[in-house]
Enzyme design. Sequence first.
Site, PDB file in Angstrom:
ATOM      1  CG  HIS A 185     141.940  36.880  90.230  1.00  0.00           C
ATOM      2  ND1 HIS A 185     142.830  36.015  89.554  1.00  0.00           N
ATOM      3  CD2 HIS A 185     140.587  36.472  90.216  1.00  0.00           C
ATOM      4  CE1 HIS A 185     141.799  35.056  88.773  1.00  0.00           C
ATOM      5  NE2 HIS A 185     140.704  35.322  89.189  1.00  0.00           N
TER       6      HIS A 185
ATOM      7  CG  ASP B  84     145.914  36.708  89.706  1.00  0.00           C
ATOM      8  OD1 ASP B  84     145.467  36.836  90.880  1.00  0.00           O
ATOM      9  OD2 ASP B  84     145.418  36.693  88.754  1.00  0.00           O
TER      10      ASP B  84
ATOM     11  CB  SER C 169     138.936  33.790  86.916  1.00  0.00           C
ATOM     12  OG  SER C 169     138.924  33.352  88.406  1.00  0.00           O
TER      13      SER C 169
END
Length: 337
Positions: free
Chosen positions: A319, A290, A135
């Site tokens: 995610h 995601d 991320s």
Amino acid sequence: MSAKVFHSKETFRLESGETLPELQIAYHTYGTMLPDGSNVVWICHALTANSDVADWWTGLVGEGKVIDPARHFIVCANILGSCYGTSGPSVDNPKTGKPWYRHFPAVTVRDMVQAHILLRKHLNIPHIQLLVGGSMGGYQAMEWALTEQDIIGKLFLLCTGAAESAWGIAIHTAQRLAIEADHTWEQETSYAGHKGLKAARAIGMLTYRNYQTFVRTQSDPDKEKTDHFRASSYITYQGDKLVKRFNAQSYWLLTKAMDSHNIARGRHEDITVSLTHIHIPVLLIGITSDILCPPEEQQFLAHHLPNATYHEIDSPYGHDGFLIEFEKIGKILQDWF
């Protein structure tokens, strides 16, 4: 294990041109570095994590795991602007002796990388065998790979992209609007904006998971209910949890930093050209469900990075799958690394 803190008394210049009179960086290390630095694994954390990666990524980091302190020297530093010991809104401004609060200057992902580099030099690390980021951590890792191309050996990226998407920026803006709507937001206290932060976390949870996850785990079997639904309680609980451990001023600042992420910014070239400069081996992992940083972003990276290996994990966790699917991720990393 408590964090160590590196204090630099040198002025730290930010990408905006503003400066910090000094800098402190909280960090954790695990294991022992070999003399040539050939066993260093540096992990860049995401938005609200801290430097104790062995605590929040236990499935991948620890004794007997794929990233093992018995074999690797593992480093994780709290990012610039956070509230876990590194310079940020919660830390005292040396010029006033009081916390910066909302007056902490704007930072970018590149500023975070420069702080990492400062710590790397302080720790006398000549080479990073593997640089890891999921991320927002992936944003840092990519920038670092472009900034110090001869220092990084391999790159491991999960659920990340070459630039913050319009979707991501819109989500962050909605979260900041929630924080700013809190009537306490402009107060000079560490609790300023805490109700807004709770709302911002609620918005975030909708993107960290997805429709299928909420329907599967938070549906109510009682068809007679008119209030107090399980999904509502879950969102409230997650907001309360974050407010207890995080700071609205840091959250606001760090979402702005994420919006700044674009590896081509200032490099006067197309983003696809910037990616070709990352010539080291790169392992990419995407999560099918995601919706925050969907697999198409990792597929784009895989297409334009010269030496990339791409894997897609079929997971219902959205995610957050990069923090949860550690068995699948560990197997892929073990085979590649």
